[in-house]
Motif scaffolding. Structure first.
Motif, mmCIF file in Angstrom:
data_model
loop_
_atom_site.group_PDB
_atom_site.id
_atom_site.type_symbol
_atom_site.label_atom_id
_atom_site.label_comp_id
_atom_site.label_asym_id
_atom_site.label_seq_id
_atom_site.Cartn_x
_atom_site.Cartn_y
_atom_site.Cartn_z
ATOM 1 N N ILE A 29 -54.144 0.754 21.755
ATOM 2 C CA ILE A 29 -55.045 -0.174 21.062
ATOM 3 C C ILE A 29 -55.592 -1.210 22.044
ATOM 4 C CG2 ILE A 29 -55.108 -2.010 19.332
ATOM 5 C CD1 ILE A 29 -53.233 -0.221 17.672
ATOM 6 N N THR A 106 -53.854 1.973 11.992
ATOM 7 C CA THR A 106 -54.367 1.178 13.104
ATOM 8 C C THR A 106 -55.580 1.833 13.752
ATOM 9 O OG1 THR A 106 -52.747 2.192 14.591
ATOM 10 C CG2 THR A 106 -52.192 0.046 13.658
ATOM 11 N N GLN A 110 -59.319 0.351 14.127
ATOM 12 C CA GLN A 110 -59.930 0.283 15.457
ATOM 13 C C GLN A 110 -61.278 0.996 15.472
ATOM 14 O OE1 GLN A 110 -58.565 -1.502 17.898
ATOM 15 N NE2 GLN A 110 -60.265 -1.088 19.260
#
Length: 147
Positions: A29, A106, A110
């Motif tokens: 990330i 996640t 993103q």
């Protein structure tokens, strides 16, 4: 591949694998995120340049640091698998399901952020300009069609 083989042969160390997976996800990330986030940085002062000018994508976590920290984490996980003290009894399917859930959530966030701010940190599918960007090398033979 070596770490996966060790965990498969020893049939354990699922907590260490889960922690390693979460850490590598965190690194990913950081690698995919821009250094300056337009959502959280607030309004920026004008610099005199046109705001539509090209600004290259600058990562929050540079590529070298991404690979270095990932390799360091994998080597640490391999060292931790050498000691049976870290082989805690857990029900691994729950850890796997929770990790997949975290990964999907996640990465969804993103990718939505990337689409909202129109940045692509990967070079696949970016616009190219063909021969205009190619520079001839010193020892390369010239093309006969004068292009």
């Amino acid at each position: 591949a070596l770490y996966i083989l060790i965990v498969y042969i020893r049939e354990g160390f699922y907590i260490i694998s889960y922690g390693l997976g979460i850490y590598l996800l965190n690194l990913l990330i950081g690698f995919l995120s821009p250094q300056m986030d337009p959502d959280s940085d607030g309004p920026m002062l004008p610099t005199g340049d046109d705001p539509d000018d090209f600004r290259p994508f600058q990562r929050r976590l540079p590529e070298f640091q991404f690979w270095y920290q990932g390799l360091r984490a994998i080597l640490m996980a391999i060292c931790l698998t050498s000691c049976r003290m870290f082989d805690l009894p857990v029900f691994w399917p729950i850890l796997l399901a929770y990790f997949i859930l975290l990964l999907v959530m996640t990465m969804k966030t993103q990718i939505q952020h990337m689409m909202k701010h129109n940045y692509v940190p990967i070079n696949w599918g970016k616009k190219t300009y063909g021969d205009l960007t190619k520079m001839p090398t010193a020892g390369a033979p010239r093309r006969k069609d004068n292009k």
